[in-house]
Design an enzyme around this catalytic site. Sequence first.
Site, PDB file in Angstrom:
ATOM      1  N   SER A  74      17.354  -6.487   3.451  1.00  0.00           N
ATOM      2  CA  SER A  74      16.228  -6.029   2.641  1.00  0.00           C
ATOM      3  C   SER A  74      16.596  -6.070   1.168  1.00  0.00           C
ATOM      4  O   SER A  74      17.767  -5.957   0.794  1.00  0.00           O
ATOM      5  CB  SER A  74      15.872  -4.592   3.043  1.00  0.00           C
ATOM      6  OG  SER A  74      15.103  -3.969   2.051  1.00  0.00           O
ATOM      7  N   CYS A 105       6.912  -0.465  -2.370  1.00  0.00           N
ATOM      8  CA  CYS A 105       7.999   0.518  -2.507  1.00  0.00           C
ATOM      9  C   CYS A 105       8.672   0.418  -3.874  1.00  0.00           C
ATOM     10  O   CYS A 105       8.810  -0.655  -4.439  1.00  0.00           O
ATOM     11  CB  CYS A 105       9.001   0.343  -1.384  1.00  0.00           C
ATOM     12  SG  CYS A 105       8.252   0.560   0.242  1.00  0.00           S
ATOM     13  N   CYS A 122       2.951  -7.120  -0.634  1.00  0.00           N
ATOM     14  CA  CYS A 122       4.233  -6.862   0.025  1.00  0.00           C
ATOM     15  C   CYS A 122       4.976  -8.135   0.411  1.00  0.00           C
ATOM     16  O   CYS A 122       4.537  -9.234   0.143  1.00  0.00           O
ATOM     17  CB  CYS A 122       4.043  -5.904   1.185  1.00  0.00           C
ATOM     18  SG  CYS A 122       3.645  -4.232   0.576  1.00  0.00           S
ATOM     19  N   ASP A 123       6.097  -7.942   1.090  1.00  0.00           N
ATOM     20  CA  ASP A 123       7.222  -8.859   1.067  1.00  0.00           C
ATOM     21  C   ASP A 123       6.924 -10.329   1.333  1.00  0.00           C
ATOM     22  O   ASP A 123       7.247 -11.188   0.533  1.00  0.00           O
ATOM     23  CB  ASP A 123       8.277  -8.378   2.056  1.00  0.00           C
ATOM     24  CG  ASP A 123       8.858  -7.028   1.648  1.00  0.00           C
ATOM     25  OD1 ASP A 123       8.234  -6.345   0.828  1.00  0.00           O
ATOM     26  OD2 ASP A 123       9.912  -6.662   2.153  1.00  0.00           O
ATOM     27  N   LYS A 124       6.352 -10.650   2.490  1.00  0.00           N
ATOM     28  CA  LYS A 124       6.164 -12.059   2.839  1.00  0.00           C
ATOM     29  C   LYS A 124       4.769 -12.558   2.483  1.00  0.00           C
ATOM     30  O   LYS A 124       4.509 -13.760   2.537  1.00  0.00           O
ATOM     31  CB  LYS A 124       6.411 -12.276   4.341  1.00  0.00           C
ATOM     32  CG  LYS A 124       7.710 -11.676   4.846  1.00  0.00           C
ATOM     33  CD  LYS A 124       8.905 -12.099   4.011  1.00  0.00           C
ATOM     34  CE  LYS A 124      10.162 -11.328   4.378  1.00  0.00           C
ATOM     35  NZ  LYS A 124      10.134  -9.908   4.036  1.00  0.00           N
ATOM     36  N   GLU A 173      15.404  -8.520   8.851  1.00  0.00           N
ATOM     37  CA  GLU A 173      16.116  -7.779   7.809  1.00  0.00           C
ATOM     38  C   GLU A 173      16.960  -6.688   8.451  1.00  0.00           C
ATOM     39  O   GLU A 173      16.573  -6.100   9.454  1.00  0.00           O
ATOM     40  CB  GLU A 173      15.124  -7.149   6.826  1.00  0.00           C
ATOM     41  CG  GLU A 173      14.513  -8.133   5.881  1.00  0.00           C
ATOM     42  CD  GLU A 173      13.673  -7.472   4.811  1.00  0.00           C
ATOM     43  OE1 GLU A 173      13.274  -8.191   3.884  1.00  0.00           O
ATOM     44  OE2 GLU A 173      13.417  -6.257   4.893  1.00  0.00           O
TER      45      GLU A 173
END
Length: 550
Positions: free
Chosen positions: A466, A192, A119-121, A440
């Site tokens: 985002s 996602c 995931c993101d970070k 975000e």
Amino acid sequence: MRSDDVKKGVERAPNRCLIYATGISKASIKKPFIGIASSYSDLVPGHISMRELERFIERGVEASCGTPFIFGLPAICDGIAMGHSGMCYSLPSRELIADCIESVANAHKLDGLVLLTNCDKITPGMLMAAGRLNIPSIVVTAGPMLSGFYDGQRRSLVRDTFEAVGRFRAKKIKDNQLEALEMSACPGVGSCQGLYTANTMACLTETMGMSLPGCATAPAVSSKKKRIAYESGCRIVELVSKQILPKRIMTDEAFHNAIVMDMALGGSTNTVLHIPAIANECGKKIPLKLFDDISKKTPNIVKLEPAGDDYMEDLDKAGGIPAVMSVLKGKLKDNPTISGKRVSEIIKSANVENSDIIRPLNKPFNPTGGIAILFGNIAPNGCVVKQSAVTRKMLKFTGKVRICESEESAMNLITLKKIKKGDVLVIRNEGPKGGPGMREMLSPTAAIVGMGLSESVALLTDGRFSGGTRGPCIGHISPEAAVGGPISIIKDGEEISIDIPNRKISIRLTDVEIKLRMTRKKPFEPKIKSGWLSRYSKMVTSADIGAVLK
């Protein structure tokens, strides 16, 4: 081997004693020590499948005569942290992850690393660690989630929950429909479904050559993902044997290729923070303007959700990142990868299986890339917009300012229906220092879309958006309000003009008036004065250089 420092010689008898206490054999202690940096968590849907992937990586390491050791790392789900103070911790966690990997790998003298992320970070944090340590490393991204299904349609997180909140507020859907969407939009494990930050970073990691071909798009639930995990476990032992180091892979050419891929895919604007931060750990500088220079030369040939209606599973079936690379071959630079194949070799073996998903260069979705960098008197150091997710009507827009000093105050205005057509909603004091942590803003952007205002209202912030954001949402305004950037002195009712095609953004004020207001501005007062976020706000730099720590 690096691990000899903890396991060889008479004086290391106590060290060996503790290592034997983990249960490994005399034969295993002689092999390379491979750290599996796992961000497994029950809290994060993109990470809950990692226990099984850890097993397959271990099998690969053991099969290739390495000794695996799993150690844990924190993981934050941006979707769960979204819309409240928890989001302040997301971007800072990138630095924590890099520091944790450095600490464990150096304290235990690991010979190589398999970086299990999603995931993101977490992904950029792990790549930052790989560049900083420069020991043999390979990345395994755990894979995207499959799309959901409800009422005869495929569903996804952003459109069918975040944007559904706005539709519910606008009385376009009922309670039972909102609840049904909550239960169906995210059907199981994985990052996602659209081209949000997690999947964008997975795609760029593969493009840079730090994960095996096919890794970025292989669904989390697939056997293909397990095979990639196993093969990555095998491969890391060979990387250690041949001493193939991350800085040999993450070259100037690799970063160039990553930005080209980002523009071709129409990826998340968060990459404009992460790619410079990773490059910084490799001793390289990537100016913000380079993203725009490459964007102008790179057509947008893939259009996944949120900009389009397709999903990561569709990109995988169409041939994945190797197929996109094959279309972009004239724009990419040859470079080695951790797979042992060069970029040129991967391109030769790739095929596009669906030209509606991955379009040819002569039939792009847009003639330029997914991201644009704007400059002007409100953002002298630049700001970022995902232009591929902006309708043609809103590429040029002039509106009246509505000032909000936080995300919460913006959401309050939106939900009370106080934002009207022609407004430019400005959310400030949410930058790296001011937030702190540069939250975000998916909740307000999605609410505006859901309420039907995305073609009549623009959003500006010194925070960020985002990867799931769509519409004229411009983030990373630099300098931020907390360090006295011009965004700090604008007032309600003033006029802002946005011109994405010409890369301009400005407030209708004279230079003299801006300077006069700047001299009268009150000093910034930190929101948080203790703990990790207080330390972070003192050390973090501007968004235009990646929000790295100094």
